[in-house]
Write an enzyme that holds these catalytic residues in place. Structure first.
Site, PDB file in Angstrom:
ATOM      1  N   LYS A  93       0.820  -1.213   0.000  1.00  9.28           N
ATOM      2  CA  LYS A  93       0.000   0.000   0.000  1.00  9.28           C
ATOM      3  C   LYS A  93       0.852   1.260   0.000  1.00  9.28           C
ATOM      4  O   LYS A  93       0.480   2.269  -0.599  1.00  9.28           O
ATOM      5  CB  LYS A  93      -0.939   0.025   1.199  1.00  9.28           C
TER       6      LYS A  93
ATOM      7  N   LYS B 143      -4.858 -10.397  -7.302  1.00 14.25           N
ATOM      8  CA  LYS B 143      -6.051 -10.461  -6.453  1.00 14.25           C
ATOM      9  C   LYS B 143      -7.145  -9.516  -6.964  1.00 14.25           C
ATOM     10  O   LYS B 143      -6.826  -8.411  -7.416  1.00 14.25           O
ATOM     11  CB  LYS B 143      -5.601 -10.046  -5.043  1.00 14.25           C
TER      12      LYS B 143
ATOM     13  N   LYS C  19     -10.320  -3.607  -4.721  1.00  9.26           N
ATOM     14  CA  LYS C  19     -11.037  -2.339  -4.870  1.00  9.26           C
ATOM     15  C   LYS C  19     -10.210  -1.328  -5.639  1.00  9.26           C
ATOM     16  O   LYS C  19     -10.741  -0.409  -6.252  1.00  9.26           O
ATOM     17  CB  LYS C  19     -11.306  -1.719  -3.483  1.00  9.26           C
TER      18      LYS C  19
HETATM   19  P1  TYM Z   1     -10.775  -5.382   3.492  1.00 14.97           P
HETATM   20  O1  TYM Z   1     -11.750  -4.305   3.748  1.00 14.97           O
HETATM   21  O2  TYM Z   1      -9.665  -5.152   2.516  1.00 14.97           O
HETATM   22  O3  TYM Z   1     -11.535  -6.680   2.989  1.00 14.97           O
HETATM   23  C1  TYM Z   1     -12.648  -7.198   3.696  1.00 14.97           C
HETATM   24  C2  TYM Z   1     -12.608  -8.715   3.673  1.00 14.97           C
HETATM   25  O4  TYM Z   1     -12.617  -9.189   2.322  1.00 14.97           O
HETATM   26  C3  TYM Z   1     -11.562 -10.104   2.121  1.00 14.97           C
HETATM   27  N1  TYM Z   1     -11.089  -9.988   0.731  1.00 14.97           N
HETATM   28  C4  TYM Z   1     -11.010 -11.015  -0.117  1.00 14.97           C
HETATM   29  N2  TYM Z   1     -11.307 -12.323   0.020  1.00 14.97           N
HETATM   30  C5  TYM Z   1     -11.130 -13.124  -1.056  1.00 14.97           C
HETATM   31  N3  TYM Z   1     -10.658 -12.663  -2.261  1.00 14.97           N
HETATM   32  C6  TYM Z   1     -10.342 -11.356  -2.437  1.00 14.97           C
HETATM   33  N4  TYM Z   1      -9.912 -10.924  -3.610  1.00 14.97           N
HETATM   34  C7  TYM Z   1     -10.523 -10.465  -1.334  1.00 14.97           C
HETATM   35  N5  TYM Z   1     -10.316  -9.134  -1.168  1.00 14.97           N
HETATM   36  C8  TYM Z   1     -10.666  -8.866   0.106  1.00 14.97           C
HETATM   37  C9  TYM Z   1     -10.492  -9.687   3.109  1.00 14.97           C
HETATM   38  O5  TYM Z   1      -9.598 -10.736   3.384  1.00 14.97           O
HETATM   39  C10 TYM Z   1     -11.323  -9.299   4.304  1.00 14.97           C
HETATM   40  O6  TYM Z   1     -11.660 -10.445   5.056  1.00 14.97           O
HETATM   41  N6  TYM Z   1      -7.753  -5.321   7.444  1.00 14.97           N
HETATM   42  C11 TYM Z   1      -9.049  -5.765   6.982  1.00 14.97           C
HETATM   43  C12 TYM Z   1     -10.212  -5.205   7.762  1.00 14.97           C
HETATM   44  C13 TYM Z   1     -10.135  -5.403   9.237  1.00 14.97           C
HETATM   45  C14 TYM Z   1     -10.347  -6.613   9.943  1.00 14.97           C
HETATM   46  C15 TYM Z   1     -10.216  -6.291  11.324  1.00 14.97           C
HETATM   47  C16 TYM Z   1     -10.605  -7.915   9.544  1.00 14.97           C
HETATM   48  C17 TYM Z   1      -9.910  -4.448  10.167  1.00 14.97           C
HETATM   49  N7  TYM Z   1      -9.955  -4.975  11.423  1.00 14.97           N
HETATM   50  C18 TYM Z   1     -10.350  -7.265  12.317  1.00 14.97           C
HETATM   51  C19 TYM Z   1     -10.738  -8.890  10.545  1.00 14.97           C
HETATM   52  C20 TYM Z   1     -10.600  -8.564  11.905  1.00 14.97           C
HETATM   53  C21 TYM Z   1      -9.193  -5.347   5.532  1.00 14.97           C
HETATM   54  O7  TYM Z   1      -8.537  -4.480   5.050  1.00 14.97           O
HETATM   55  O8  TYM Z   1     -10.183  -5.945   4.865  1.00 14.97           O
END
Ligand code: TYM
Length: 346
Positions: A115, A207, A210
């Protein structure tokens, strides 16, 4: 006061463009866990601002993620749906974890490197400390299980390291408070199923994300049926028919991705899909995938639209969830303050 009861926590960032990866890798799995666990599902707006967000868009995206949770089938009455910034415990515990986690640990985080890119000096301090806030999200509730996609695995390992170091560093105080097995649980990641890493529709080695500049690379949860069909038709493939066994997908990332997506949407596994479509040309398989994706996603998209049209209703759900989350975190944070040696504060 021994082991904490099983409890699920997970978060999704309100950074726009929720996509099929978020749905299959995370949100759809949140729904299934509701029957076996007490669950907290959080819109992590404080994580979102680690990179610049227009305030107006942040508000909109926060409501949109909450709407997606509910439209997908999460019940905000039986479980807790809220946005992170309404519960101060997250920020408070994150600060304590800033003082537990080591620079060396954070330096190894691949997501920060991705990032921040080449201009590391210009990344926010928040982006660097991001995984500590994530550990705080989970441990402020002493959550034991965290459903996420594959890309969050390293962050969850760090969460365990932080819990372990906290338990060791403060072992005496923790035992004196009546927790012989340590204060924080070593949280288990729940990463399973055929879609833990959904890939870009344009490049099966990247991957689905967004931030990909090409909208054709992903299916957004706001896409209508025609857009879904167009994106799947344009998805990159190879000229061979589908193999009959999963082994035949190993060197075919685009085919593997589409089969994985189909399996996850159908609630099946990859061998079952290949049993049905092995030997078929992509023209046939893509049409089946379009039909399935539209059937599964359209009701969610429609319900999301309906929900975001009434922001007052969503804000009410988030406020109620935040009240209940605060009540769960309060006694845990009171113990944390005692353990660390802070005077007062309950
Ligand atoms: P974020 O917002 O990027 O994504 C949310 C969830 O979607 C999953 N994900 C995917 N799964 C499969 N294939 C993909 N291409 C894909 N892109 C995203 C992510 O693995 C995630 O589960 N850091 C986290 C948010 C967070 C969080 C937490 C998660 C903050 N605090 C505490 C669990 C526990 C994040 O950026 O997710």
């Amino acid at each position: 006061m021994t082991k904490p009861a099983p409890r699920v926590f997970s978060g999704v960032q309100p950074t726009g463009n929720l996509h099929l990866g978020n749905y299959l890798g995370a949100i759809s799995r949140f729904v299934t866990l509701q029957d076996s666990y007490e669950c907290l599902y959080c819109v992590v707006d404080m994580h979102a601002i680690t990179v610049w967000q227009e305030p107006r868009e942040l508000r909109q995206s926060t409501r949109e993620v909450a709407a997606a949770f509910i439209a997908a089938g999460i019940d905000p009455k039986r479980h807790i749906v809220f946005n992170q910034s309404q519960v101060a415990a997250h920020a408070e515990l994150a600060w304590i974890f800033n003082c537990v986690a080591r620079l060396g640990w954070l330096n190894r985080m691949t997501q920060f490197k991705e990032k921040a890119g080449k201009d590391r000096e210009n990344a926010s301090v928040g982006l660097y400390a991001y995984p500590n806030l994530m550990a705080a999200d989970i441990l402020a509730y002493r959550a034991t299980h965290v459903p996420v996609g594959e890309d969050q695995k390293q962050h969850l390992e760090l969460t365990r390291d932080i819990a372990q170091k906290f338990n060791n560093d403060f072992a005496e105080e923790i035992a004196a408070l009546g927790y012989p097995d340590g204060f924080f649980p070593l949280t288990e990641p729940l990463i399973s199923g055929p879609a833990t890493r959904v890939m870009s529709l344009r490049d099966g080695t990247k991957k689905m994300s967004k931030s990909d500049p090409s909208d054709l690379s992903r299916i957004n949860l706001t896409d209508d049926a025609d857009t879904i069909a167009r994106k799947i038709r344009k998805a990159k493939t190879d000229p061979e028919p589908l193999p009959t066994e999963a082994k035949g997908l190993e060197t075919r990332p685009e085919a593997a991705n589409l089969v994985g997506i189909y399996a996850a949407l159908a609630g099946a596994d990859v061998p079952a899909v290949l049993n049905q479509y092995g030997g078929a040309q992509f023209s046939i398989f893509k049409q089946a995938l379009i039909d399935l994706a539209v059937e599964k996603l359209s009701p969610i998209t429609g319900e999301m639209k309906r929900l975001v049209a009434d922001p007052g209703h969503i804000d009410g759900i988030l406020a109620d969830g935040a009240d209940r989350a605060r009540a769960l975190a309060a006694p845990i944070m009171a113990d944390v303050r005692k353990i660390v040696g802070f005077v007062g504060g309950g």
